[in-house]
Design a protein around this motif. Structure first.
Motif, PDB file in Angstrom:
ATOM      1  N   ALA A 152       0.814  -1.205   0.000  1.00  9.39           N
ATOM      2  CA  ALA A 152       0.000   0.000   0.000  1.00  9.39           C
ATOM      3  C   ALA A 152       0.854   1.264   0.000  1.00  9.39           C
ATOM      4  O   ALA A 152       0.440   2.291  -0.550  1.00  9.39           O
ATOM      5  CB  ALA A 152      -0.928   0.008   1.210  1.00  9.39           C
ATOM      6  N   LEU A 153       2.038   1.215   0.623  1.00  9.70           N
ATOM      7  CA  LEU A 153       2.862   2.421   0.779  1.00  9.70           C
ATOM      8  C   LEU A 153       2.056   3.541   1.427  1.00  9.70           C
ATOM      9  O   LEU A 153       2.240   4.720   1.141  1.00  9.70           O
ATOM     10  CB  LEU A 153       3.439   2.889  -0.559  1.00  9.70           C
ATOM     11  N   GLN A 154       1.132   3.131   2.293  1.00  3.87           N
ATOM     12  CA  GLN A 154       0.255   4.064   2.979  1.00  3.87           C
ATOM     13  C   GLN A 154      -0.073   3.494   4.346  1.00  3.87           C
ATOM     14  O   GLN A 154      -0.484   2.335   4.459  1.00  3.87           O
ATOM     15  CB  GLN A 154      -1.041   4.267   2.186  1.00  3.87           C
ATOM     16  N   THR A 155       0.078   4.286   5.373  1.00  2.00           N
ATOM     17  CA  THR A 155      -0.283   3.856   6.723  1.00  2.00           C
ATOM     18  C   THR A 155      -1.794   3.934   6.904  1.00  2.00           C
ATOM     19  O   THR A 155      -2.398   4.990   6.675  1.00  2.00           O
ATOM     20  CB  THR A 155       0.410   4.726   7.777  1.00  2.00           C
ATOM     21  N   SER A 156      -2.390   2.799   7.295  1.00  2.49           N
ATOM     22  CA  SER A 156      -3.787   2.762   7.702  1.00  2.49           C
ATOM     23  C   SER A 156      -3.839   2.327   9.163  1.00  2.49           C
ATOM     24  O   SER A 156      -2.796   2.068   9.785  1.00  2.49           O
ATOM     25  CB  SER A 156      -4.579   1.819   6.791  1.00  2.49           C
ATOM     26  N   TYR A 157      -5.044   2.230   9.722  1.00  4.31           N
ATOM     27  CA  TYR A 157      -5.161   2.134  11.177  1.00  4.31           C
ATOM     28  C   TYR A 157      -6.144   1.045  11.585  1.00  4.31           C
ATOM     29  O   TYR A 157      -7.086   0.734  10.858  1.00  4.31           O
ATOM     30  CB  TYR A 157      -5.591   3.491  11.743  1.00  4.31           C
ATOM     31  N   LEU A 158      -5.908   0.477  12.790  1.00  3.35           N
ATOM     32  CA  LEU A 158      -6.734  -0.593  13.323  1.00  3.35           C
ATOM     33  C   LEU A 158      -7.248  -0.234  14.709  1.00  3.35           C
ATOM     34  O   LEU A 158      -6.492   0.260  15.558  1.00  3.35           O
ATOM     35  CB  LEU A 158      -5.932  -1.892  13.450  1.00  3.35           C
ATOM     36  N   ALA A 159      -8.528  -0.509  14.937  1.00  2.00           N
ATOM     37  CA  ALA A 159      -9.105  -0.503  16.287  1.00  2.00           C
ATOM     38  C   ALA A 159      -9.399  -1.955  16.617  1.00  2.00           C
ATOM     39  O   ALA A 159     -10.277  -2.574  16.011  1.00  2.00           O
ATOM     40  CB  ALA A 159     -10.373   0.336  16.334  1.00  2.00           C
ATOM     41  N   ARG A 160      -8.632  -2.514  17.541  1.00  2.95           N
ATOM     42  CA  ARG A 160      -8.745  -3.948  17.813  1.00  2.95           C
ATOM     43  C   ARG A 160     -10.118  -4.319  18.364  1.00  2.95           C
ATOM     44  O   ARG A 160     -10.664  -5.367  18.026  1.00  2.95           O
ATOM     45  CB  ARG A 160      -7.657  -4.370  18.807  1.00  2.95           C
ATOM     46  N   ALA A 161     -10.666  -3.495  19.230  1.00  2.00           N
ATOM     47  CA  ALA A 161     -12.036  -3.694  19.699  1.00  2.00           C
ATOM     48  C   ALA A 161     -12.918  -2.782  18.865  1.00  2.00           C
ATOM     49  O   ALA A 161     -13.208  -1.644  19.231  1.00  2.00           O
ATOM     50  CB  ALA A 161     -12.148  -3.370  21.184  1.00  2.00           C
ATOM     51  N   GLY A 162     -13.315  -3.300  17.697  1.00  2.00           N
ATOM     52  CA  GLY A 162     -13.883  -2.414  16.685  1.00  2.00           C
ATOM     53  C   GLY A 162     -15.367  -2.217  16.744  1.00  2.00           C
ATOM     54  O   GLY A 162     -15.910  -1.383  16.009  1.00  2.00           O
ATOM     55  N   ALA A 163     -16.088  -2.959  17.589  1.00  2.05           N
ATOM     56  CA  ALA A 163     -17.541  -2.809  17.631  1.00  2.05           C
ATOM     57  C   ALA A 163     -17.908  -1.359  17.962  1.00  2.05           C
ATOM     58  O   ALA A 163     -17.502  -0.819  18.986  1.00  2.05           O
ATOM     59  CB  ALA A 163     -18.141  -3.756  18.670  1.00  2.05           C
ATOM     60  N   GLY A 164     -18.630  -0.731  17.066  1.00  2.00           N
ATOM     61  CA  GLY A 164     -19.044   0.656  17.265  1.00  2.00           C
ATOM     62  C   GLY A 164     -18.008   1.686  16.889  1.00  2.00           C
ATOM     63  O   GLY A 164     -18.301   2.873  16.830  1.00  2.00           O
ATOM     64  N   ARG A 165     -16.770   1.253  16.621  1.00  2.00           N
ATOM     65  CA  ARG A 165     -15.698   2.213  16.360  1.00  2.00           C
ATOM     66  C   ARG A 165     -15.688   2.721  14.919  1.00  2.00           C
ATOM     67  O   ARG A 165     -15.023   3.718  14.618  1.00  2.00           O
ATOM     68  CB  ARG A 165     -14.345   1.586  16.683  1.00  2.00           C
ATOM     69  N   ALA A 166     -16.386   2.052  14.031  1.00  2.00           N
ATOM     70  CA  ALA A 166     -16.404   2.508  12.641  1.00  2.00           C
ATOM     71  C   ALA A 166     -16.966   3.912  12.529  1.00  2.00           C
ATOM     72  O   ALA A 166     -16.629   4.661  11.606  1.00  2.00           O
ATOM     73  CB  ALA A 166     -17.216   1.545  11.778  1.00  2.00           C
ATOM     74  N   ALA A 167     -17.831   4.289  13.478  1.00  2.00           N
ATOM     75  CA  ALA A 167     -18.462   5.610  13.443  1.00  2.00           C
ATOM     76  C   ALA A 167     -17.704   6.655  14.251  1.00  2.00           C
ATOM     77  O   ALA A 167     -18.160   7.799  14.363  1.00  2.00           O
ATOM     78  CB  ALA A 167     -19.900   5.509  13.950  1.00  2.00           C
ATOM     79  N   ASP A 168     -16.535   6.308  14.803  1.00  2.00           N
ATOM     80  CA  ASP A 168     -15.749   7.283  15.555  1.00  2.00           C
ATOM     81  C   ASP A 168     -15.175   8.351  14.623  1.00  2.00           C
ATOM     82  O   ASP A 168     -14.613   8.030  13.577  1.00  2.00           O
ATOM     83  CB  ASP A 168     -14.586   6.598  16.273  1.00  2.00           C
ATOM     84  N   GLU A 169     -15.278   9.595  15.025  1.00  2.00           N
ATOM     85  CA  GLU A 169     -14.642  10.676  14.263  1.00  2.00           C
ATOM     86  C   GLU A 169     -13.222  10.941  14.722  1.00  2.00           C
ATOM     87  O   GLU A 169     -12.349  11.235  13.905  1.00  2.00           O
ATOM     88  CB  GLU A 169     -15.457  11.975  14.397  1.00  2.00           C
ATOM     89  N   ASP A 170     -12.972  10.844  16.037  1.00  5.38           N
ATOM     90  CA  ASP A 170     -11.689  11.323  16.546  1.00  5.38           C
ATOM     91  C   ASP A 170     -10.535  10.368  16.285  1.00  5.38           C
ATOM     92  O   ASP A 170      -9.370  10.771  16.320  1.00  5.38           O
ATOM     93  CB  ASP A 170     -11.783  11.655  18.031  1.00  5.38           C
ATOM     94  N   GLY A 171     -10.791   9.103  16.039  1.00  2.95           N
ATOM     95  CA  GLY A 171      -9.720   8.174  15.706  1.00  2.95           C
ATOM     96  C   GLY A 171      -8.890   7.705  16.866  1.00  2.95           C
ATOM     97  O   GLY A 171      -7.909   6.976  16.670  1.00  2.95           O
TER      98      GLY A 171
END
Length: 404
Positions: A152-171
Motif C-alpha cells: 500500500a505504501l500508505q499507513t492505515s489504522y486498526l481498532a482492535r475492539a472495533g464494535a461501534g468504532r467505525a463511526a468514531d470521528e476522533d480516531g
C-alpha cells in the motif's frame, strides 16, 4: 463497401464526444467515475472484531461516493458489520461532520460470497480532488482469509475492539497501524469527471521505490497532471505481477477485466507490464509471445471502447536477476512496443529514465538503490512521459461501432 479511412485524432479530446449525454426530457444523473483503486494481491489473516480504517487518496472529486469491497481471494463468506467513509483530517481522525455510514441495498450490513466483490449504495458526501478518504471496515466475525493489497505504501489504522468504532470521528481508538489495505479495492465518485485512466502494471506502477505516505507513485503524479482534463487515475499496479503467466496474483491477461476494464468510467488503459516475465523464473525469451499478449489486451480494451497506451520496459542492469539474454529480450520487446503498431499510443519510459552512459541501467538520479524501481523523481518522469503520450501524440480513431 468503400475502404474505411482511419482518422488521426488526439487521444484525450477524442474521448470527449463519447461523454456527451444525449438529449432527454430530464437531465441524466451524473455518471460514476473511478477515483481510486487498488488490485487485490493476496490474503492476510482475518481480523475478527476489529475495524480497519483504510486511508485512500482520491484523484477526482464529486458530490457522492461509493466503495468497492472485495472478498475476491477469500474462501468463506465475508461478513461486513459496518462500513463508514469520511474525509481525513490527520492520522485516523475524520474531518468533523463528514463521517457517513455506507449501506448495501439500504441495509447497514452485508455478506460477500467468496470470490466476489460488492459495491455500497451511493453515499452523499462532497469530496474534493486529491482528498484523503477514510474507509473503515468493521468485521465482527472470522470470515477466513482477508483479501488485501500488500504494497500500500500508505499507513492505515486498526481498532482492535472495533464494535461501534467505525463511526468514531476522533480516531483515538485506532492505536495500531498497518501497511496494507484491507478489503477496500475501489472508490467511485459521482460528478463532472470526464472518465478515468487505468494504470495497469507491476511493482513499477504499484509504487515500489517511492516514499511511503506521500502519494508519489507515478499514477498519483499523473493524476495531478490530468486534473486539468477532469480525469481520474486508477492504480491497478500489482507488485510481482506478470504479463504472460501467474506470479503475484493472476497474470495481466487474467485480471484485465476485474482490475481495469470493468472499472467505472474507464476511458484509457496504460499498460506497463512485462519486466517480471523477462527477469522471472523461468524467464520469458520469446518477444512474439509478448506481442501476442499485448494484442490480446488491446483487442479486449477496444471491444469496450477503451484506448490503450503501451509503455516501454525500463532498464534493470544491476538488479540481481539481470542477464545479458534478458536485456536482449527487453530491447526486442521495446522495439515492438515502439514500432510494431500494437498500441494506440506509446509512452517511452525506457528512453526517459535510462542512463545515457549505460542505457542498460536506470539513471542514478531516478534509482532508489535496487536498480529496478524508481525513486520519487523517477516516478515524476514516468508520469510526464505518460502524460505526453496521452495529450500530445496522435492515435488512430477507434474502429467503427465501438462504444466509447
Amino acid at each position: 463497401m468503400g475502404r474505411v479511412v482511419r482518422v488521426l485524432v488526439v487521444l484525450l479530446p477524442a474521448l470527449l464526444p463519447g461523454l456527451t449525454a444525449p438529449a432527454a426530457a430530464e437531465p441524466a444523473p451524473p455518471p460514476w467515475t473511478g477515483s481510486w483503486e487498488t488490485a487485490p494481491s493476496g490474503t492476510a489473516a482475518a481480523l475478527p472484531g476489529a475495524a480497519v480504517r483504510n486511508v485512500v487518496h482520491l484523484s477526482v472529486g464529486g458530490s457522492a461516493v461509493r466503495v468497492r469491497l472485495s472478498n475476491r481471494l477469500g474462501t468463506a463468506p465475508l461478513h461486513l458489520g459496518a462500513v463508514t467513509v469520511a474525509l481525513r483530517a490527520a492520522g485516523p481522525a475524520a474531518v468533523p461532520g463528514t463521517l457517513r455510514t455506507a449501506t448495501f441495498h439500504r441495509a447497514p450490513e452485508a455478506t460477500v460470497p467468496p470470490g466476489a466483490d460488492t459495491l455500497t449504495d451511493p453515499v452523499p458526501l462532497p469530496v474534493p480532488a486529491g482528498a484523503d478518504l477514510l474507509v473503515t471496515v468493521y468485521t465482527p466475525d472470522d470470515s477466513g482469509p482477508a483479501t488485501h493489497h500488500r504494497t500500500a505504501l500508505q499507513t492505515s489504522y486498526l481498532a482492535r475492539a472495533g464494535a461501534g468504532r467505525a463511526a468514531d470521528e476522533d480516531g483515538g481508538a485506532y492505536a495500531a497501524t498497518t501497511s496494507r489495505w484491507y478489503y477496500v479495492t475501489g472508490v467511485d465518485v459521482r460528478g463532472t469527471a470526464a472518465g478515468s485512466v487505468v494504470a495497469f502494471g507491476d511493482s513499477l506502477t504499484d509504487g515500489n521505490g517511492s516514499s511511503p505516505d506521500t502519494n508519489r507513485r507515478w499514477p498519483d503524479r499523473l493524476a495531478q497532471r490530468l486534473s486539468r482534463h477532469r480525469l481520474g487515475v486508477l492504480n491497478a499496479g500489482l507488485a510481482g505481477n506478470r504479463l504472460l503467466r501467474d506470479g503475484t496474483g493472476p497474470s495481466a491477461l487474467t485480471r484485465l477485466e476485474a482490475d481495469a476494464l470493468d472499472r467505472a468510467g474507464a476511458r484509457v488503459l496504460v499498460v506497463f507490464e512485462g519486466i517480471n516475465d523477462i527477469k522471472g523464473l523461468p524467464p520469458a525469451g520469446d518477444p512474439a509471445a509478448f506481442a501476442d499478449a499485448y494484442r490480446t489486451l488491446v483487442a479486449r480494451a477496444h471491444a469496450r471502447g477503451i484506448r490503450v497506451v503501451g509503455v516501454t520496459l525500463t532498464p534493470y542492469r544491476g538488479y540481481p536477476a539481470w542477464t545479458a539474454a534478458g536485456e536482449a529480450v527487453r530491447q526486442r520487446v521495446n522495439a515492438l512496443i515502439r514500432t510494431g503498431g500494437l498500441f494506440d499510443a506509446v509512452a517511452d519510459a525506457d528512453a526517459a529514465v535510462r542512463d545515457p552512459a549505460d542505457p542498460r541501467r536506470i539513471l542514478p538520479a531516478y534509482d532508489p538503490g535496487d536498480h529496478l524501481h524508481f525513486d520519487d523523481d523517477g516516478m515524476a518522469v514516468v508520469a510526464d512521459t505518460v502524460d505526453q503520450a496521452l495529450t500530445r501524440r496522435p492515435v488512430r480513431a477507434a474502429p467503427p461501432g465501438h462504444r466509447r
